[in-house]
Design a protein around this motif. Structure first.
Motif, short mmCIF file in Angstrom:
data_model
loop_
_atom_site.label_atom_id
_atom_site.label_comp_id
_atom_site.label_asym_id
_atom_site.label_seq_id
_atom_site.Cartn_x
_atom_site.Cartn_y
_atom_site.Cartn_z
N SER A 1 0.82 -1.20 0.00
CA SER A 1 0.00 0.00 0.00
C SER A 1 0.86 1.25 0.00
CB SER A 1 -0.92 0.01 1.22
OG SER A 1 -1.61 1.24 1.31
N TYR B 1 -6.66 -17.39 7.04
CA TYR B 1 -6.66 -16.11 6.35
C TYR B 1 -8.04 -15.72 5.81
CZ TYR B 1 -1.72 -17.15 6.65
OH TYR B 1 -0.47 -17.49 7.13
N TYR C 1 -11.76 -14.09 6.56
CA TYR C 1 -12.21 -13.07 7.49
C TYR C 1 -13.06 -13.64 8.62
CZ TYR C 1 -10.54 -9.77 3.99
OH TYR C 1 -9.75 -9.08 3.12
N VAL D 1 -12.59 -9.10 14.06
CA VAL D 1 -12.41 -9.20 12.61
C VAL D 1 -12.55 -10.64 12.14
CG1 VAL D 1 -10.73 -8.95 10.74
CG2 VAL D 1 -11.02 -7.12 12.41
N THR E 1 -2.93 -6.60 4.93
CA THR E 1 -4.12 -6.53 4.09
C THR E 1 -5.31 -6.02 4.89
OG1 THR E 1 -3.38 -8.34 2.66
CG2 THR E 1 -5.73 -7.85 2.65
N LEU E 2 -5.48 -6.55 6.11
CA LEU E 2 -6.56 -6.09 6.97
C LEU E 2 -6.39 -4.62 7.33
CD1 LEU E 2 -6.90 -9.13 9.43
CD2 LEU E 2 -8.34 -8.58 7.46
N HIS E 3 -5.15 -4.21 7.54
CA HIS E 3 -4.88 -2.80 7.85
C HIS E 3 -5.19 -1.93 6.65
CE1 HIS E 3 -2.11 0.73 8.00
NE2 HIS E 3 -2.58 0.80 9.22
N ASP E 4 -4.83 -2.38 5.46
CA ASP E 4 -5.09 -1.62 4.24
C ASP E 4 -6.59 -1.43 4.01
OD1 ASP E 4 -4.28 -0.25 1.92
OD2 ASP E 4 -4.59 -2.04 0.69
N LYS E 5 -7.38 -2.41 4.45
CA LYS E 5 -8.83 -2.33 4.30
C LYS E 5 -9.49 -1.57 5.44
CE LYS E 5 -9.22 -6.68 1.72
NZ LYS E 5 -9.79 -6.08 0.51
N GLY E 6 -8.67 -1.12 6.41
CA GLY E 6 -9.20 -0.36 7.54
C GLY E 6 -9.84 -1.21 8.61
N LEU E 7 -9.58 -2.52 8.59
CA LEU E 7 -10.19 -3.43 9.56
C LEU E 7 -9.36 -3.56 10.83
CD1 LEU E 7 -11.39 -6.23 7.11
CD2 LEU E 7 -12.76 -4.42 8.17
#
Length: 287
Positions: A47, A79, A81, A109, A238-244
């Motif tokens: 990202s 992996y 959700y 999450v 990936t979870l961070h990039d999606k704001g989760l």
């Protein structure tokens, strides 16, 4: 950090290039301007908008949380959700804390149904704010209501009675102890969660828990199963990039103010992370 130099073979093999932003778990040297590191232990931050201070918190604290929750789930389903859909988690010891907050967020999450945490009564509101249901540190008031109810028991410190663990954890559940311990009178006194020391296991504890007891140390997991740990870290990014999964960074301090930051942390509990900047960006030299 940013890759400053990499040989052509490693660049091709690991799809890394000079200038790429990367993360890795390091035992030491994190405040150095330059580090020489095995490229096999690097994870690229794809990202362009990722905030370095937040990614820093993912590398250790959130990696610990994720791996504690998935210690017995080694397939690719970890992996997804909803990898822990419907599960009940109980966290004992060292609450409230950033690791507790990370476990709570990661549990949500991943689809957990119930998230309990033991704490002192004065900390109940803080535990609730994390999204957990607080329980008294003394288990006598609640252990009968949780008989064979807990899927994942995570122990972060203090004393864990093996008899209690066997009572409240389902036969298909798991007990995860973070750190090192020894047994005395069916109790397991634990040391700091990140202790790199070997962890002796008493055969009586194994028998009482029917083989459902695991011991965890993030550095050992990183060294012994690097590929798995790198995949875990990629998933967290990936979870961070999606704001989760977004760590709460409450301050960034230079190396010169680390002492003051430690005083703050010692005087009262912080509701998030204080991130140390990696080096002195401006230095004046005098002869």
């Amino acid at each position: 950090g940013v890759i400053f130099r990499i040989d052509s073979d490693s660049s091709s093999r690991y799809n890394l290039n000079v200038g790429d932003r990367v993360v890795s778990l390091m035992r030491w040297g994190g405040n150095s301007r330059y580090l020489e590191i095995d490229p096999a232990k690097l994870v690229r931050v794809s990202s362009k908008t990722a905030i370095p201070a937040e990614c820093t918190c993912l590398v250790e604290t959130y990696l610990i949380a994720f791996q504690l929750l998935h210690v017995d789930q080694m397939s690719r389903s970890r992996y997804e959700y909803n990898s822990l859909r419907g599960k009940t988690v109980l966290v004992m010891g060292n609450m409230p804390s950033n690791i507790g907050r990370a476990i709570a967020k990661t549990s949500c999450v991943c689809g957990c149904r119930n998230i309990f945490a033991t704490a002192k009564e004065k900390d109940f509101d803080a535990v609730k704010a994390m999204g957990m249901t607080p329980l008294p540190a003394d288990s006598q008031s609640w252990e009968d209501s949780l008989v064979s109810f807990v899927d994942i028991l995570i122990h972060l410190g203090g004393i864990l009675r093996a008899v209690l663990a066997k009572k409240i954890v389902r036969k298909t559940g798991h007990v995860v102890i973070s750190g090192s311990y020894q047994e005395a009178d069916s109790r397991l006194p634990l040391t700091a969660a990140n202790s790199p020391l070997p962890i002796p296991v008493c055969s009586r504890s194994k028998a009482q828990l029917d083989g459902r007891l695991s011991r965890y140390n993030v550095y050992r997991a990183w060294d012994q199963n690097t590929d798995q740990s790198r995949e875990d870290l990629r998933f967290l990014l990936t979870l961070h990039d999606k704001g989760l999964l977004v760590p709460n960074v409450i301050d960034r301090v230079p190396l010169t103010l680390v002492g003051e930051a430690q005083k703050r942390m010692g005087s009262r509990r912080q509701d998030g992370f204080i991130v140390c900047e990696p080096w002195l960006k401006e230095t004046s030299w005098s002869n």
